[in-house]
Scaffold this active site. Structure first.
Site, short mmCIF file in Angstrom:
data_model
loop_
_atom_site.label_atom_id
_atom_site.label_comp_id
_atom_site.label_asym_id
_atom_site.label_seq_id
_atom_site.Cartn_x
_atom_site.Cartn_y
_atom_site.Cartn_z
N LYS A 54 0.85 -1.20 0.00
CA LYS A 54 0.00 0.00 0.00
C LYS A 54 0.88 1.25 0.00
O LYS A 54 0.59 2.22 -0.70
CB LYS A 54 -0.94 -0.02 1.21
N GLN A 98 -4.47 -1.69 9.87
CA GLN A 98 -4.33 -3.00 9.22
C GLN A 98 -4.88 -4.09 10.14
O GLN A 98 -4.50 -4.17 11.31
CB GLN A 98 -2.85 -3.26 8.89
N ASP A 121 -11.12 2.70 4.51
CA ASP A 121 -11.48 1.28 4.35
C ASP A 121 -12.99 1.09 4.38
O ASP A 121 -13.49 0.00 4.10
CB ASP A 121 -10.85 0.45 5.48
#
Ligand code: NAD
Length: 287
Positions: A54, A98, A121
């Site tokens: 990422k 994460q 997200d």
């Protein structure tokens, strides 16, 4: 028949080129560089790889990124304090925590703490609710990547029967909501299957579009696929043969009309959609 390969890697590359141009335009018009803050707790090897990918992708697209590494035994309150700090930092537009988090930390509490405007997200309950109501602020990255593959390869969804195997909050459920939404990229009839579904094969064989998001190597075999169906494989399973999907690719490609490979399928699209969400977050916070 051998299926057309839905090449997520190539598509992701094309889209990242488009994104880099949009990021440059945004900077020229607003003097703002979009910025993503990633938070990694512990040293899970797969998470390390995801976060690194990422960050590299951000760099290539002209998006700034910073990584906050915390020890595996970090207290929940310390993680919450970091999120509060990032929420208040006007230079940070997107926050990514994460997953998975270590067991002593409540994932729900952490995801709820992220400012919904910075929730790239799309895991915060406010953003999930907006998606369910058909007016999303951000689209969750993996489902969004799946839909983008279908859109760019001109696979119609309207009136089609789409079967999704897997009901997770990250993939199956949000994807079902997106494909149900009114409009050219939705308007599908969606069936969601899960671990308690009886006779999975009977249902998957009725799918015009079959999406696998289970997490079991090569579980969906050719006999479970309708001839000519479009198959999208979200699964990523580490096996002795390397990375494989949830679909038995070699058998399925002989019966499907289109199929995503693993790797080079949905995975690269997930990262790409995260980058688009970060630019969108910067846009929403700039005005
Ligand atoms: P998860 O473990 O949260 O959910 C798996 C789902 O599969 C559950 O809803 C479960 O009910 C269902 N399931 C389990 N056994 C089943 C069975 N026998 N029949 C039907 N359904 C069954 O997983 P997840 O986070 O949704 O991820 C699914 C897979 O997708 C994993 O392999 C994961 O690594 C992969 N993944 C890939 C990406 C990507 O970017 N390509 C992103 C997220 C997840």
């Amino acid at each position: 028949m051998t299926a057309i390969i839905l090449d997520g890697k190539q598509l992701a590359q094309d889209m990242r080129g488009e994104l880099a141009e949009e990021v440059t335009d945004f900077f020229e018009n607003n003097s703002i560089t979009p910025k993503l803050a990633a938070v990694l707790v512990g040293e899970d090897p797969a998470s390390e790889v995801y976060v690194r990918n990422k960050q590299i992708a951000c760099q290539k697209a002209g998006i700034e990124s910073e990584l906050h590494r915390l020890d595996a035994d970090t207290a929940e309150d310390d993680l919450l304090a970091l999120i509060t700090r990032l929420n208040k930092d006007n230079d940070v537009h997107g926050i990514l925590v994460q997953l998975p988090l270590p067991g002593h930390i409540s994932t729900e509490r952490i995801l709820r703490a992220v400012n919904p405007m910075k929730d790239v997200d799309a895991f915060h309950p406010e953003n999930v609710g907006l998606l369910v109501q058909g007016r999303p602020r951000y689209l969750p990255c993996t489902p969004s990547g799946v839909r983008e593959i279908l859109r760019r390869y001109e696979v119609p969804t309207v009136g089609k029967h789409i079967v999704i195997a897997g009901r997770s909050d990250i993939v199956g459920k949000p994807l079902a909501n997106m494909l149900l939404t009114r409009g050219a990229d939705g308007d599908a009839t969606v069936t969601v299957c899960h671990s308690k579904t009886s006779d999975l094969a009977e249902i998957t064989r009725t799918a015009d579009i079959l999406v696998a998001a289970i997490g079991r190597p090569r579980m969906l075999t050719a006999e479970m696929i309708k001839p000519g169906a479009v198959v999208v494989d979200v699964g990523i399973n580490r096996t002795e043969d390397g990375l494989v999907g949830d679909v038995d690719f070699d058998g399925a490609k002989e019966i499907a009309s289109h199929i995503t490979p693993v790797p080079r399928g949905v995975g690269p699209m997930t990262v790409t959609m995260l980058l688009f969400n970060t630019l969108q977050a910067a846009r929403l916070q700039a005005f």
